[in-house]
Design a protein around this motif. Sequence first.
Motif, PDB file in Angstrom:
ATOM      1  N   GLU A  90       7.279  49.755  27.632  1.00  0.00           N
ATOM      2  CA  GLU A  90       6.008  49.177  27.184  1.00  0.00           C
ATOM      3  C   GLU A  90       6.057  47.653  27.164  1.00  0.00           C
ATOM      4  O   GLU A  90       5.020  46.989  27.268  1.00  0.00           O
ATOM      5  N   ARG A  91       7.253  47.087  27.017  1.00  0.00           N
ATOM      6  CA  ARG A  91       7.357  45.619  27.008  1.00  0.00           C
ATOM      7  C   ARG A  91       7.490  45.042  28.418  1.00  0.00           C
ATOM      8  O   ARG A  91       7.567  43.822  28.581  1.00  0.00           O
ATOM      9  N   LEU A  92       7.515  45.911  29.430  1.00  0.00           N
ATOM     10  CA  LEU A  92       7.572  45.442  30.814  1.00  0.00           C
ATOM     11  C   LEU A  92       6.230  44.836  31.204  1.00  0.00           C
ATOM     12  O   LEU A  92       5.183  45.476  31.072  1.00  0.00           O
ATOM     13  N   GLU A  93       6.251  43.616  31.688  1.00  0.00           N
ATOM     14  CA  GLU A  93       5.017  42.933  32.079  1.00  0.00           C
ATOM     15  C   GLU A  93       4.445  43.559  33.354  1.00  0.00           C
ATOM     16  O   GLU A  93       5.182  43.847  34.297  1.00  0.00           O
ATOM     17  N   ILE A  94       3.147  43.773  33.371  1.00  0.00           N
ATOM     18  CA  ILE A  94       2.470  44.257  34.571  1.00  0.00           C
ATOM     19  C   ILE A  94       1.913  43.039  35.306  1.00  0.00           C
ATOM     20  O   ILE A  94       1.034  42.341  34.796  1.00  0.00           O
ATOM     21  N   ASP A  95       2.441  42.776  36.459  1.00  0.00           N
ATOM     22  CA  ASP A  95       1.972  41.658  37.273  1.00  0.00           C
ATOM     23  C   ASP A  95       0.740  42.122  38.049  1.00  0.00           C
ATOM     24  O   ASP A  95       0.843  42.945  38.959  1.00  0.00           O
ATOM     25  N   ASP A  96      -0.429  41.633  37.675  1.00  0.00           N
ATOM     26  CA  ASP A  96      -1.673  42.092  38.295  1.00  0.00           C
ATOM     27  C   ASP A  96      -2.115  41.210  39.462  1.00  0.00           C
ATOM     28  O   ASP A  96      -3.242  41.325  39.943  1.00  0.00           O
ATOM     29  N   THR A  97      -1.217  40.337  39.943  1.00  0.00           N
ATOM     30  CA  THR A  97      -1.541  39.544  41.140  1.00  0.00           C
ATOM     31  C   THR A  97      -1.695  40.490  42.330  1.00  0.00           C
ATOM     32  O   THR A  97      -0.799  41.283  42.620  1.00  0.00           O
ATOM     33  N   LYS A  98      -2.814  40.425  42.995  1.00  0.00           N
ATOM     34  CA  LYS A  98      -3.066  41.311  44.125  1.00  0.00           C
ATOM     35  C   LYS A  98      -2.255  40.866  45.330  1.00  0.00           C
ATOM     36  O   LYS A  98      -2.526  39.823  45.928  1.00  0.00           O
ATOM     37  N   MET A  99      -1.257  41.634  45.688  1.00  0.00           N
ATOM     38  CA  MET A  99      -0.505  41.370  46.905  1.00  0.00           C
ATOM     39  C   MET A  99      -1.196  42.057  48.074  1.00  0.00           C
ATOM     40  O   MET A  99      -1.999  42.990  47.865  1.00  0.00           O
ATOM     41  N   PRO A 100      -0.951  41.635  49.297  1.00  0.00           N
ATOM     42  CA  PRO A 100      -1.599  42.255  50.455  1.00  0.00           C
ATOM     43  C   PRO A 100      -1.382  43.763  50.484  1.00  0.00           C
ATOM     44  O   PRO A 100      -0.341  44.269  50.047  1.00  0.00           O
ATOM     45  N   ALA A 127      16.701  53.741  35.149  1.00  0.00           N
ATOM     46  CA  ALA A 127      17.296  52.614  35.871  1.00  0.00           C
ATOM     47  C   ALA A 127      16.492  51.339  35.651  1.00  0.00           C
ATOM     48  O   ALA A 127      17.060  50.250  35.482  1.00  0.00           O
ATOM     49  N   LEU A 128      15.167  51.456  35.640  1.00  0.00           N
ATOM     50  CA  LEU A 128      14.311  50.294  35.395  1.00  0.00           C
ATOM     51  C   LEU A 128      14.515  49.761  33.983  1.00  0.00           C
ATOM     52  O   LEU A 128      14.577  48.542  33.768  1.00  0.00           O
ATOM     53  N   LYS A 129      14.621  50.648  33.016  1.00  0.00           N
ATOM     54  CA  LYS A 129      14.867  50.233  31.627  1.00  0.00           C
ATOM     55  C   LYS A 129      16.176  49.461  31.527  1.00  0.00           C
ATOM     56  O   LYS A 129      16.257  48.417  30.840  1.00  0.00           O
ATOM     57  N   GLY A 130      17.219  49.955  32.209  1.00  0.00           N
ATOM     58  CA  GLY A 130      18.493  49.252  32.179  1.00  0.00           C
ATOM     59  C   GLY A 130      18.411  47.867  32.795  1.00  0.00           C
ATOM     60  O   GLY A 130      18.954  46.893  32.254  1.00  0.00           O
ATOM     61  N   ALA A 131      17.712  47.761  33.942  1.00  0.00           N
ATOM     62  CA  ALA A 131      17.554  46.462  34.597  1.00  0.00           C
ATOM     63  C   ALA A 131      16.742  45.518  33.716  1.00  0.00           C
ATOM     64  O   ALA A 131      17.058  44.328  33.595  1.00  0.00           O
ATOM     65  N   LEU A 132      15.683  46.047  33.099  1.00  0.00           N
ATOM     66  CA  LEU A 132      14.840  45.236  32.218  1.00  0.00           C
ATOM     67  C   LEU A 132      15.662  44.663  31.064  1.00  0.00           C
ATOM     68  O   LEU A 132      15.584  43.461  30.749  1.00  0.00           O
ATOM     69  N   SER A 133      16.468  45.494  30.424  1.00  0.00           N
ATOM     70  CA  SER A 133      17.263  45.044  29.279  1.00  0.00           C
ATOM     71  C   SER A 133      18.244  43.949  29.681  1.00  0.00           C
ATOM     72  O   SER A 133      18.389  42.933  28.989  1.00  0.00           O
TER      73      SER A 133
END
Length: 569
Positions: free
Chosen positions: A361-371, A502-508
């Motif tokens: 939940e603390r992972l930032e959502i990057d809403d920049t529209k990529m191609p 795996a994402l949680k581990g990388a985030l931490s």
Amino acid sequence: MRERGAKKERLSIYLVKDAKLADERIVKIDQAKPVIEIKIASGQARLYAKDPPPPRIPEWVDFLFSNQDRPEDYFRGNRSEGAVVLFRQEEATFALTFGMGYHLLNLDLVERDFGLKVTLNSVNPDKLRSLDKASYEANPLNTRSQSPRDVDIFDLHIDTESDMVYALTGVSEVPIFGEHVTGRDALTIMPEARLDDLPKILAEALARYQQRPPAKFAWVEDVNRVRDPDDLAILDLELDQLLGQDQPPPNVWLGEPEIVDWETQTGYSFNRRERTPRYQTLELDHLLAYMAEHGTTPSSQSFRDQAVHVNDANYTSIKRWPAYQCLYAEILDGGKVYILRNGVWHVVSDNFVSRVDEALERLEIDDTKMPVYAHDHEGEYNESCAASESGYELFDCDNVFVGGPYDKIEFCDLVRDGRDLIHVKIYRSSATLSHLFAQGRVSAETFLKHADFRVQLNAKSPASFKRADPALRPDPKNYRVVYAIATTKELPHELPFFAKVALKGALSELEMLGFGVAINKIEVDPAFLKKGKHKAMGKAAPASRKRGNPAPGSPKNQPPATPSGIHGR
């Protein structure tokens, strides 16, 4: 030029320091049979074969027959001798193996976690010696951590959120078990005991098997065995459906169920015949092809009946597993995650799932529209993005060579505005995502900690990313690691569970280093999906396609299937 038809041989080659040393200095000829001269095209070759020792009755025979006479010629002193003793009580039956007797045991009919559970309830948690573990990831690692001294479990490098312990050795706190206890499928102990002591030893083991693990090992229950017979039957039916697909999805694969000794084994076979094919690694495709040749329909039951043999250098079987024990699978069903490891179905606890979801939940959502993604290869997408969008610089495939375990590192795929370190991946499977998350963590950590890496990177960097003095340690607060995933799924909520782990581990770890971390969903062109490429994002393979012949343009791995529900029965 190699002679046509020559088979592969496993060779272990050593160099003798002094070429003039006599044979008897190099070889223990007193333990060998008479020498044989080997004919060879050039040079000299002499064969010394080991002289086997005379037959000797195993010491455990005296233990078993301490209360009665031993039948004549029942044991002959062969090196391959073994035995199984079945001991029955009102509440339980035990099988005790001696020598090579475990070959006689049908492992499908024993409790697979018996020894481990008894050990968890019998060892001193601060006095451990060895731990075998397997990661939950789509590319699981079987690892052994061993210490010559008594240590705490965390000194054996266990990650309680990504590793499953399946063998443990430590100092016994149960006098009747002896000084040390080892648990895997079997409980292994060395007590001072007579045959008449077995009933009380086995009763104690059963009592400890039925206990909950102590608080220090409570995390072991984050992933629990599925015990309900109906659930087990339905999980196997779901597995049958996956195995029956023309191209099995990547959430089902074949691998060793335990640590193997690569120095003593030369590969694997699916029967004991002399001319049967041998394979250096276990691959599901190889086994499915073998079963097809023999008219066997792949299913959970046929995999239980099919043997996988470990071969030594003489191409003889030194160990066998049921193929079902070598199957790995991850199934999402009814909001729960089920995994198959070592022939046992497990379910991830709701508490574990909640902890992972809360952390993300603390992972930032990057809403920049990529191609929008509409490319056959990720590299093409990265090039297009850098060429068409302002603020993007291409780093794709520009590896930086460094020392240490990683050898060379791809810093990232794209850099945006000199700040965002973007790693791009098209979603195919949990394995590809786990690799993505690890790549972002490793490259950021190396960028922060190693001046040599930064100097080399600076030489390859575009002008907008060059640093005046790359030897100076950068401030991680000035950078953000962005995981950009091309998918139709909602991120991160619809990722496979162990990809989330795996994402949680990388985030931490990245947050601990001081980097910002974000995830970005790259939209996929609907027309691109209809082209039949990158099946992992949606459509299943046509049923008419033969196994091993994927449709043109489709990748080797197909998408994880989402079976019908256990909880909907």
